[in-house]
Design a protein around this motif. Sequence first.
Motif, short mmCIF file in Angstrom:
data_model
loop_
_atom_site.label_atom_id
_atom_site.label_comp_id
_atom_site.label_asym_id
_atom_site.label_seq_id
_atom_site.Cartn_x
_atom_site.Cartn_y
_atom_site.Cartn_z
N VAL A 58 23.00 -1.22 -11.92
CA VAL A 58 22.83 -0.05 -12.78
C VAL A 58 22.63 1.17 -11.89
N GLU A 59 23.07 2.32 -12.37
CA GLU A 59 22.92 3.57 -11.62
C GLU A 59 22.28 4.61 -12.53
N LEU A 60 21.46 5.44 -11.95
CA LEU A 60 20.76 6.47 -12.72
C LEU A 60 21.73 7.53 -13.22
N THR A 61 21.53 7.95 -14.45
CA THR A 61 22.23 9.12 -14.96
C THR A 61 21.48 10.36 -14.50
N ASP A 62 22.01 11.54 -14.81
CA ASP A 62 21.30 12.77 -14.47
C ASP A 62 19.92 12.81 -15.14
N ALA A 63 19.88 12.38 -16.39
CA ALA A 63 18.60 12.34 -17.10
C ALA A 63 17.66 11.33 -16.45
N GLY A 64 18.20 10.21 -16.00
CA GLY A 64 17.38 9.20 -15.34
C GLY A 64 16.80 9.70 -14.03
N ARG A 65 17.64 10.42 -13.25
CA ARG A 65 17.14 10.96 -11.98
C ARG A 65 16.04 11.99 -12.22
N ALA A 66 16.23 12.82 -13.24
CA ALA A 66 15.21 13.83 -13.55
C ALA A 66 13.90 13.17 -13.97
N LEU A 67 13.99 12.14 -14.80
CA LEU A 67 12.78 11.45 -15.25
C LEU A 67 12.09 10.74 -14.10
N LEU A 68 12.86 10.15 -13.20
CA LEU A 68 12.28 9.45 -12.05
C LEU A 68 11.53 10.43 -11.15
N GLU A 69 12.13 11.59 -10.90
CA GLU A 69 11.50 12.58 -10.04
C GLU A 69 10.19 13.11 -10.64
N ARG A 70 10.19 13.26 -11.97
CA ARG A 70 9.03 13.88 -12.62
C ARG A 70 7.92 12.90 -12.95
N THR A 71 8.19 11.62 -12.87
CA THR A 71 7.15 10.64 -13.22
C THR A 71 6.60 9.88 -12.03
N THR A 72 7.29 9.90 -10.90
CA THR A 72 6.84 9.09 -9.76
C THR A 72 5.45 9.49 -9.30
N ASP A 73 5.24 10.79 -9.06
CA ASP A 73 3.92 11.24 -8.59
C ASP A 73 2.85 11.01 -9.65
N ALA A 74 3.22 11.20 -10.93
CA ALA A 74 2.23 11.03 -12.00
C ALA A 74 1.75 9.59 -12.08
N VAL A 75 2.67 8.64 -12.00
CA VAL A 75 2.28 7.23 -12.08
C VAL A 75 1.46 6.83 -10.86
N GLN A 76 1.85 7.31 -9.69
CA GLN A 76 1.08 7.00 -8.48
C GLN A 76 -0.33 7.56 -8.57
N SER A 77 -0.47 8.76 -9.16
CA SER A 77 -1.79 9.36 -9.32
C SER A 77 -2.65 8.53 -10.27
N LEU A 78 -2.05 8.04 -11.35
CA LEU A 78 -2.79 7.20 -12.28
C LEU A 78 -3.23 5.89 -11.62
N GLN A 79 -2.33 5.30 -10.84
CA GLN A 79 -2.68 4.06 -10.15
C GLN A 79 -3.79 4.30 -9.14
N TRP A 80 -3.71 5.44 -8.43
CA TRP A 80 -4.77 5.76 -7.46
C TRP A 80 -6.10 5.98 -8.17
N ALA A 81 -6.08 6.64 -9.34
CA ALA A 81 -7.31 6.89 -10.08
C ALA A 81 -7.96 5.58 -10.51
N VAL A 82 -7.15 4.64 -10.99
CA VAL A 82 -7.69 3.35 -11.41
C VAL A 82 -8.29 2.60 -10.22
N GLU A 83 -7.58 2.61 -9.08
CA GLU A 83 -8.06 1.90 -7.90
C GLU A 83 -9.34 2.53 -7.36
N SER A 84 -9.43 3.86 -7.41
CA SER A 84 -10.62 4.52 -6.88
C SER A 84 -11.85 4.20 -7.72
N VAL A 85 -11.67 4.14 -9.05
CA VAL A 85 -12.79 3.78 -9.92
C VAL A 85 -13.17 2.33 -9.71
N ARG A 86 -12.16 1.48 -9.55
CA ARG A 86 -12.44 0.06 -9.33
C ARG A 86 -13.18 -0.16 -8.01
N SER A 87 -12.77 0.56 -6.97
CA SER A 87 -13.41 0.38 -5.66
C SER A 87 -14.82 0.94 -5.61
#
Length: 206
Positions: A58-87
């Motif tokens: 499968v290959e990303l469409t233009d919409a897929g590339r835009a969504l990937l760029e705009r959500t990567t940092d957000a998801v990583q931030s959420l994962q970091w927040a959960v890990e920091s509270v857990r630790s």
Amino acid sequence: MNNALYNQIRIFQAIAQEGGITPAARKLEITPPSVSKALKLLERQVGLPLFLRSTRRVELTDAGRALLERTTDAVQSLQWAVESVRSSNVAPSGLVRVTMSRFAYQLILRPLMAEFCRLHPQVQLELSVYDGTIHILEEGFDLGIRFGNSLEEGVVARQLLAPFREGLYVSQAYVDRYGVPQQPEDLHRHVLIGYRFITANRILPL
């Protein structure tokens, strides 16, 4: 963001990173049909296809590339927040280097040492008791106990004690022999015990 949408975005990112539905399912340890269903639901919410599908990958469409760029940092931030509270529930451990003067050690730290070591057995304290001037950051210390209001650049201060006043004190035997000074100028004619700064090699001024 609700839990379903968060999971759909995580699955979408895994598909983009792994290059297909089956590899993404393998990475996330879920079934390929579950991955396909999550992708369809996400595309329905977006209103656009996110991938161009072929028999091999499968290959990303233009919409897929835009969504990937705009959500990567957000998801990583959420994962970091959960890990920091857990630790935060993990017991403190490791080496802590502390610098302080002899007076600070005797007045503040020494009375608390035994109880601190009992409560935090996995913390190793390395104490540097020295009356000279030490740059906390440059010397590699984690924290320092200081008297006064002056701060080194790049450090954060917290007040440990209530403000107190310095004073001159005398024993009754001294008063009986030399009398009581009546004004500041009289101090020059009395016997004083002064404090010498090690680094500056000078007596603490009155």
